[in-house]
Design an enzyme around this catalytic site. Sequence first.
Site, short mmCIF file in Angstrom:
data_model
loop_
_atom_site.label_atom_id
_atom_site.label_comp_id
_atom_site.label_asym_id
_atom_site.label_seq_id
_atom_site.Cartn_x
_atom_site.Cartn_y
_atom_site.Cartn_z
N LYS A 15 82.12 38.28 -5.06
CA LYS A 15 82.29 38.04 -3.64
C LYS A 15 83.52 38.79 -3.16
O LYS A 15 84.58 38.74 -3.79
CB LYS A 15 82.46 36.54 -3.38
CG LYS A 15 81.19 35.74 -3.65
CD LYS A 15 80.15 36.02 -2.58
CE LYS A 15 78.95 35.07 -2.69
NZ LYS A 15 77.90 35.42 -1.72
N LYS B 284 65.44 34.83 -0.11
CA LYS B 284 65.83 33.43 -0.33
C LYS B 284 64.79 32.57 0.36
O LYS B 284 64.61 32.67 1.58
CB LYS B 284 67.22 33.14 0.25
CG LYS B 284 68.34 33.87 -0.44
CD LYS B 284 69.67 33.62 0.24
CE LYS B 284 70.77 34.46 -0.39
NZ LYS B 284 72.01 34.44 0.42
N HIS C 22 83.99 27.07 -5.98
CA HIS C 22 83.32 28.34 -5.71
C HIS C 22 83.82 28.87 -4.37
O HIS C 22 83.70 28.20 -3.36
CB HIS C 22 81.80 28.13 -5.69
CG HIS C 22 81.03 29.42 -5.81
ND1 HIS C 22 81.12 30.23 -6.91
CD2 HIS C 22 80.16 30.02 -4.97
CE1 HIS C 22 80.34 31.28 -6.74
NE2 HIS C 22 79.74 31.18 -5.57
N GLU D 251 69.79 35.89 -8.78
CA GLU D 251 71.07 35.19 -8.94
C GLU D 251 70.80 33.68 -8.87
O GLU D 251 71.55 32.94 -8.24
CB GLU D 251 72.07 35.64 -7.87
CG GLU D 251 71.51 35.54 -6.46
CD GLU D 251 72.52 35.89 -5.38
OE1 GLU D 251 73.62 36.36 -5.68
OE2 GLU D 251 72.18 35.67 -4.20
N LYS E 71 78.02 39.53 -9.98
CA LYS E 71 78.19 39.81 -8.57
C LYS E 71 79.52 39.24 -8.12
O LYS E 71 79.78 38.05 -8.34
CB LYS E 71 77.04 39.18 -7.77
CG LYS E 71 77.14 39.41 -6.29
CD LYS E 71 75.85 39.06 -5.58
CE LYS E 71 76.08 37.89 -4.64
NZ LYS E 71 74.87 37.62 -3.82
N ASP F 115 79.25 41.52 -3.02
CA ASP F 115 78.68 40.93 -1.81
C ASP F 115 79.82 40.71 -0.83
O ASP F 115 80.75 39.95 -1.11
CB ASP F 115 78.00 39.60 -2.13
CG ASP F 115 77.24 39.03 -0.94
OD1 ASP F 115 77.28 39.65 0.15
OD2 ASP F 115 76.62 37.97 -1.10
N ASP G 224 71.00 41.01 3.06
CA ASP G 224 70.87 39.56 2.88
C ASP G 224 70.94 38.87 4.25
O ASP G 224 69.91 38.48 4.81
CB ASP G 224 71.96 39.05 1.93
CG ASP G 224 71.82 37.57 1.63
OD1 ASP G 224 70.80 36.97 2.03
OD2 ASP G 224 72.72 36.98 0.99
N GLU H 70 76.11 44.53 -1.35
CA GLU H 70 75.30 43.60 -0.56
C GLU H 70 75.98 43.33 0.78
O GLU H 70 77.15 42.98 0.85
CB GLU H 70 75.13 42.31 -1.35
CG GLU H 70 74.28 41.27 -0.65
CD GLU H 70 73.98 40.07 -1.54
OE1 GLU H 70 74.09 40.19 -2.77
OE2 GLU H 70 73.66 39.01 -0.99
MN MN Z 1 74.58 37.40 -0.05
#
Ligand code: MN
Length: 373
Positions: A169, A273, A22, A327, A167, A198, A249, A224
């Site tokens: 990155k 979160k 990832h 997510e 989403k 994001d 975030d 994001e």
């Molecule tokens: Mn984030």
Amino acid sequence: MSELTIDRVQTAILDVPLVRPHRFARTGMEAQPLLLVTLTTRGGVSGTGEGVVPGGPWWGGESVETMQLIIEKYLTPLLIGRRVDDIAGIQQAMNDVVNNNLYAKAAVEVALHDAWARNLCVPVHTLLGGLARTSIPVTWALGTESAAEVIAEAQGKLDAGLHTSFKLKMGAQEPAADVARVTEVAQKLSGVAGVRVDINARWDLLTSLQWLPRLAEAGVELVEQPVPGNEVEWLAEINAALPIPVMADESLRTPSDALRLVKLRAADVFSLKTTKSGGLRYTRAITEIAAAAGIPCHGGTSIEGPIGTAASLHLACALPGVTWGSELFGPLLMREELLTEPLRYADGALHLPDGPGLGVELDPSAVARFTRA
Ligand code: MN
């Protein structure tokens, strides 16, 4: 002395292999480290929380190793002898002894809720005020790979009926190349699936103002955290300039951060979160500020394992304002199951488990297999 008194605090670090590497903007991982914190009461009932960050200390400065040290050396002595239902008192005591370290405190706070709920034989969501929903939609996170690879992965998820929102990155490449990559993905998935990006705080104000409008034109539905967490004024300027929602975030960790974002109208959506905010209760406080400001919330992830994901799921199901899905895909990214019965993902959503506490049970042999020596 009560049955609810904490007798023992145990921690263990696990390294759980992933189904694929990832990638984030500047780092990546092939296994996700998880810290398990287990509190055992005098009555013999245990509760578990998870300390977890996305792959390392790049996001918020904490790691499983720092959390283990803070918990063992500084938090355990103040937990022993206190009751698991004394959560507000324990939070105050933790804040008196340790500044910040919200991820470490979240692991303890979730373990307190799990232990208390198991003592009462109720689910954790009951302690959070009861259910607003019993499942939450789950967006799948795509990495920083090429457009072709990302499209193939998204297509596989769509064909399997697993996710209808993705989403991406960003921030690993130069903005021009990165925007071209995302534009290709957004155009390919247009009308079939939602695409969000994001940027993980990697751009500055000018880069954002130059490139984000192009992403909006390409059909990206939400952006994001383009700029660093502290730059809330920049975020406000970007939010005012963009026709699509901006989600906060890295800029949103505490209830006072939420208030500042609201005052500046710096974000249209809040990413919650449990981990980054120090636990379930502080996160709920953020959603109450959001609700008063008319801001919807999204169930974000630090790539939690099943314990952390179950905690975030209980919270997302208890909070009416979490209307922008989630997510909470962490366990799907992990190659090995840690629970005796896996969390249930179906119809593009994660479903709340039954049972007391977090409603999930760790498989001791799986935990032992991945525990760091
Ligand atoms: Mn984030």
